[in-house]
Design a protein around this motif. Sequence first.
Motif, PDB file in Angstrom:
ATOM      1  N   LEU A  69       0.823  -1.211   0.000  1.00  0.00           N
ATOM      2  CA  LEU A  69       0.000   0.000   0.000  1.00  0.00           C
ATOM      3  C   LEU A  69       0.856   1.260   0.000  1.00  0.00           C
ATOM      4  O   LEU A  69       0.533   2.238  -0.675  1.00  0.00           O
ATOM      5  N   GLU A  70       1.944   1.242   0.734  1.00  0.00           N
ATOM      6  CA  GLU A  70       2.832   2.405   0.770  1.00  0.00           C
ATOM      7  C   GLU A  70       3.388   2.700  -0.621  1.00  0.00           C
ATOM      8  O   GLU A  70       3.389   3.854  -1.071  1.00  0.00           O
ATOM      9  N   ASP A  71       3.837   1.672  -1.317  1.00  0.00           N
ATOM     10  CA  ASP A  71       4.361   1.852  -2.669  1.00  0.00           C
ATOM     11  C   ASP A  71       3.273   2.342  -3.616  1.00  0.00           C
ATOM     12  O   ASP A  71       3.523   3.192  -4.484  1.00  0.00           O
ATOM     13  N   TRP A  72       2.064   1.800  -3.460  1.00  0.00           N
ATOM     14  CA  TRP A  72       0.969   2.231  -4.327  1.00  0.00           C
ATOM     15  C   TRP A  72       0.657   3.707  -4.112  1.00  0.00           C
ATOM     16  O   TRP A  72       0.449   4.456  -5.068  1.00  0.00           O
ATOM     17  N   MET A  73       0.629   4.157  -2.863  1.00  0.00           N
ATOM     18  CA  MET A  73       0.344   5.561  -2.559  1.00  0.00           C
ATOM     19  C   MET A  73       1.366   6.477  -3.231  1.00  0.00           C
ATOM     20  O   MET A  73       1.029   7.521  -3.783  1.00  0.00           O
ATOM     21  N   LYS A  74       2.618   6.100  -3.187  1.00  0.00           N
ATOM     22  CA  LYS A  74       3.674   6.908  -3.790  1.00  0.00           C
ATOM     23  C   LYS A  74       3.533   6.978  -5.306  1.00  0.00           C
ATOM     24  O   LYS A  74       3.906   7.973  -5.929  1.00  0.00           O
ATOM     25  N   SER A  75       2.974   5.928  -5.907  1.00  0.00           N
ATOM     26  CA  SER A  75       2.870   5.868  -7.369  1.00  0.00           C
ATOM     27  C   SER A  75       1.718   6.704  -7.922  1.00  0.00           C
ATOM     28  O   SER A  75       1.651   6.938  -9.130  1.00  0.00           O
ATOM     29  N   THR A  76       0.803   7.160  -7.069  1.00  0.00           N
ATOM     30  CA  THR A  76      -0.379   7.882  -7.545  1.00  0.00           C
ATOM     31  C   THR A  76      -0.095   9.338  -7.896  1.00  0.00           C
ATOM     32  O   THR A  76      -0.912   9.988  -8.547  1.00  0.00           O
ATOM     33  N   GLY A  77       1.025   9.866  -7.422  1.00  0.00           N
ATOM     34  CA  GLY A  77       1.338  11.275  -7.660  1.00  0.00           C
ATOM     35  C   GLY A  77       0.718  12.201  -6.633  1.00  0.00           C
ATOM     36  O   GLY A  77       0.882  13.428  -6.711  1.00  0.00           O
ATOM     37  N   ALA A  78       0.011  11.652  -5.666  1.00  0.00           N
ATOM     38  CA  ALA A  78      -0.590  12.459  -4.601  1.00  0.00           C
ATOM     39  C   ALA A  78       0.348  12.515  -3.400  1.00  0.00           C
ATOM     40  O   ALA A  78       0.979  11.514  -3.043  1.00  0.00           O
ATOM     41  N   PHE A  79       0.432  13.669  -2.787  1.00  0.00           N
ATOM     42  CA  PHE A  79       1.200  13.844  -1.560  1.00  0.00           C
ATOM     43  C   PHE A  79       0.261  13.545  -0.388  1.00  0.00           C
ATOM     44  O   PHE A  79      -0.900  13.954  -0.400  1.00  0.00           O
ATOM     45  N   TYR A  80       0.743  12.835   0.620  1.00  0.00           N
ATOM     46  CA  TYR A  80      -0.149  12.510   1.728  1.00  0.00           C
ATOM     47  C   TYR A  80       0.555  12.579   3.074  1.00  0.00           C
ATOM     48  O   TYR A  80       1.772  12.456   3.172  1.00  0.00           O
ATOM     49  N   LYS A  81      -0.255  12.775   4.113  1.00  0.00           N
ATOM     50  CA  LYS A  81       0.213  12.745   5.499  1.00  0.00           C
ATOM     51  C   LYS A  81      -0.796  11.974   6.338  1.00  0.00           C
ATOM     52  O   LYS A  81      -1.987  11.940   6.020  1.00  0.00           O
ATOM     53  N   VAL A  82      -0.304  11.363   7.406  1.00  0.00           N
ATOM     54  CA  VAL A  82      -1.160  10.640   8.340  1.00  0.00           C
ATOM     55  C   VAL A  82      -1.099  11.330   9.698  1.00  0.00           C
ATOM     56  O   VAL A  82      -0.016  11.660  10.187  1.00  0.00           O
ATOM     57  N   TYR A  83      -2.265  11.541  10.307  1.00  0.00           N
ATOM     58  CA  TYR A  83      -2.366  12.165  11.617  1.00  0.00           C
ATOM     59  C   TYR A  83      -3.109  11.241  12.574  1.00  0.00           C
ATOM     60  O   TYR A  83      -4.030  10.519  12.171  1.00  0.00           O
ATOM     61  N   GLN A  84      -2.708  11.273  13.839  1.00  0.00           N
ATOM     62  CA  GLN A  84      -3.441  10.547  14.876  1.00  0.00           C
ATOM     63  C   GLN A  84      -4.298  11.545  15.632  1.00  0.00           C
ATOM     64  O   GLN A  84      -3.801  12.396  16.364  1.00  0.00           O
ATOM     65  N   ARG A  85      -5.622  11.452  15.463  1.00  0.00           N
ATOM     66  CA  ARG A  85      -6.547  12.418  16.045  1.00  0.00           C
ATOM     67  C   ARG A  85      -6.844  12.122  17.510  1.00  0.00           C
ATOM     68  O   ARG A  85      -7.116  13.031  18.290  1.00  0.00           O
ATOM     69  N   SER A  86      -6.848  10.863  17.880  1.00  0.00           N
ATOM     70  CA  SER A  86      -7.065  10.454  19.261  1.00  0.00           C
ATOM     71  C   SER A  86      -6.444   9.072  19.410  1.00  0.00           C
ATOM     72  O   SER A  86      -5.791   8.569  18.486  1.00  0.00           O
ATOM     73  N   HIS A  87      -6.691   8.444  20.542  1.00  0.00           N
ATOM     74  CA  HIS A  87      -6.086   7.133  20.787  1.00  0.00           C
ATOM     75  C   HIS A  87      -6.444   6.133  19.695  1.00  0.00           C
ATOM     76  O   HIS A  87      -5.603   5.316  19.284  1.00  0.00           O
ATOM     77  N   ASP A  88      -7.687   6.184  19.199  1.00  0.00           N
ATOM     78  CA  ASP A  88      -8.120   5.200  18.208  1.00  0.00           C
ATOM     79  C   ASP A  88      -8.764   5.831  16.982  1.00  0.00           C
ATOM     80  O   ASP A  88      -9.601   5.226  16.330  1.00  0.00           O
ATOM     81  N   GLU A  89      -8.349   7.050  16.646  1.00  0.00           N
ATOM     82  CA  GLU A  89      -8.848   7.704  15.434  1.00  0.00           C
ATOM     83  C   GLU A  89      -7.691   8.327  14.670  1.00  0.00           C
ATOM     84  O   GLU A  89      -6.856   9.035  15.248  1.00  0.00           O
ATOM     85  N   TYR A  90      -7.644   8.058  13.372  1.00  0.00           N
ATOM     86  CA  TYR A  90      -6.579   8.565  12.518  1.00  0.00           C
ATOM     87  C   TYR A  90      -7.180   9.314  11.329  1.00  0.00           C
ATOM     88  O   TYR A  90      -8.347   9.145  10.992  1.00  0.00           O
ATOM     89  N   GLU A  91      -6.340  10.122  10.685  1.00  0.00           N
ATOM     90  CA  GLU A  91      -6.763  10.858   9.489  1.00  0.00           C
ATOM     91  C   GLU A  91      -5.690  10.742   8.418  1.00  0.00           C
ATOM     92  O   GLU A  91      -4.495  10.873   8.685  1.00  0.00           O
ATOM     93  N   LEU A  92      -6.132  10.492   7.193  1.00  0.00           N
ATOM     94  CA  LEU A  92      -5.262  10.498   6.024  1.00  0.00           C
ATOM     95  C   LEU A  92      -5.631  11.710   5.189  1.00  0.00           C
ATOM     96  O   LEU A  92      -6.786  11.881   4.814  1.00  0.00           O
ATOM     97  N   LEU A  93      -4.655  12.573   4.919  1.00  0.00           N
ATOM     98  CA  LEU A  93      -4.888  13.774   4.123  1.00  0.00           C
ATOM     99  C   LEU A  93      -4.079  13.673   2.839  1.00  0.00           C
ATOM    100  O   LEU A  93      -2.850  13.599   2.866  1.00  0.00           O
ATOM    101  N   LEU A  94      -4.781  13.657   1.702  1.00  0.00           N
ATOM    102  CA  LEU A  94      -4.139  13.560   0.401  1.00  0.00           C
ATOM    103  C   LEU A  94      -4.273  14.879  -0.342  1.00  0.00           C
ATOM    104  O   LEU A  94      -5.321  15.533  -0.278  1.00  0.00           O
ATOM    105  N   VAL A  95      -3.213  15.248  -1.071  1.00  0.00           N
ATOM    106  CA  VAL A  95      -3.219  16.454  -1.895  1.00  0.00           C
ATOM    107  C   VAL A  95      -2.631  16.091  -3.257  1.00  0.00           C
ATOM    108  O   VAL A  95      -1.544  15.521  -3.344  1.00  0.00           O
ATOM    109  N   LYS A  96      -3.363  16.427  -4.313  1.00  0.00           N
ATOM    110  CA  LYS A  96      -2.861  16.159  -5.664  1.00  0.00           C
ATOM    111  C   LYS A  96      -3.129  17.369  -6.545  1.00  0.00           C
ATOM    112  O   LYS A  96      -4.265  17.829  -6.654  1.00  0.00           O
TER     113      LYS A  96
END
Length: 207
Positions: free
Chosen positions: A160-187
């Motif tokens: 999945l990491e390799d696939w994300m890099k191949s899409t041309g989109a820039f992304y970051k992962v954030y931990q919002r709380s103990h059990d909640e995360y956010e993926l932010l993509l920019v293309k």
Amino acid sequence: MKTSGFLLLVLLSTSSFAVKQQPSGRLLQPQFSSAPACEGRPEFLTEMRNDFVGTLSRLPETVLVAREAEFYIEGSQKGEPVKLHGHQSFLQRSSDSQVLCGTAGQEIKERFSLLAPTLIDTHKKPRVGQSLWQFQMMTEGSKFSFWNLKSPSFQEKQNLEDWMKSTGAFYKVYQRSHDEYELLLVKKEGDITQYLSIRYDAIGRTL
């Protein structure tokens, strides 16, 4: 936030196994509707975040299941400003993607699309695997359409990491709380920038 058994069932059925499939006719003839003009940028682009994780490879072993997504597009086409904002909840089986606001010239007929994971399994020995969905926002002048659908683009043995890099989109992962995360993509493509925010529940401990 503790995920209940009922919430887990709804999340898995809608997000990972794609029970809520859109009929093929919807894809060929999307439903367009009017929406209020976009006045400003959505909150997910303007809020401050201090919980930066990094890349997907830095996540702990867990399963992340999407609970909601926001798709925002801004830029210009044919010299006209374009702003589109849509929201999708994965917690309600009957909920459709919703266009929150839209601004585009009358002559603009365009389709914008991003692929992103709605199910992320980071275990060394995957428990449920990955799931990709395609998010599409379309405009026909003052009418707009937003929908998403599970995509077969991701292969079972693909990283999945390799696939994300191949899409041309820039992304970051954030931990919002103990059990909640956010993926932010920019293309960015030409004069248009697409932003996609997906929030997930971490449910690895309950599987």
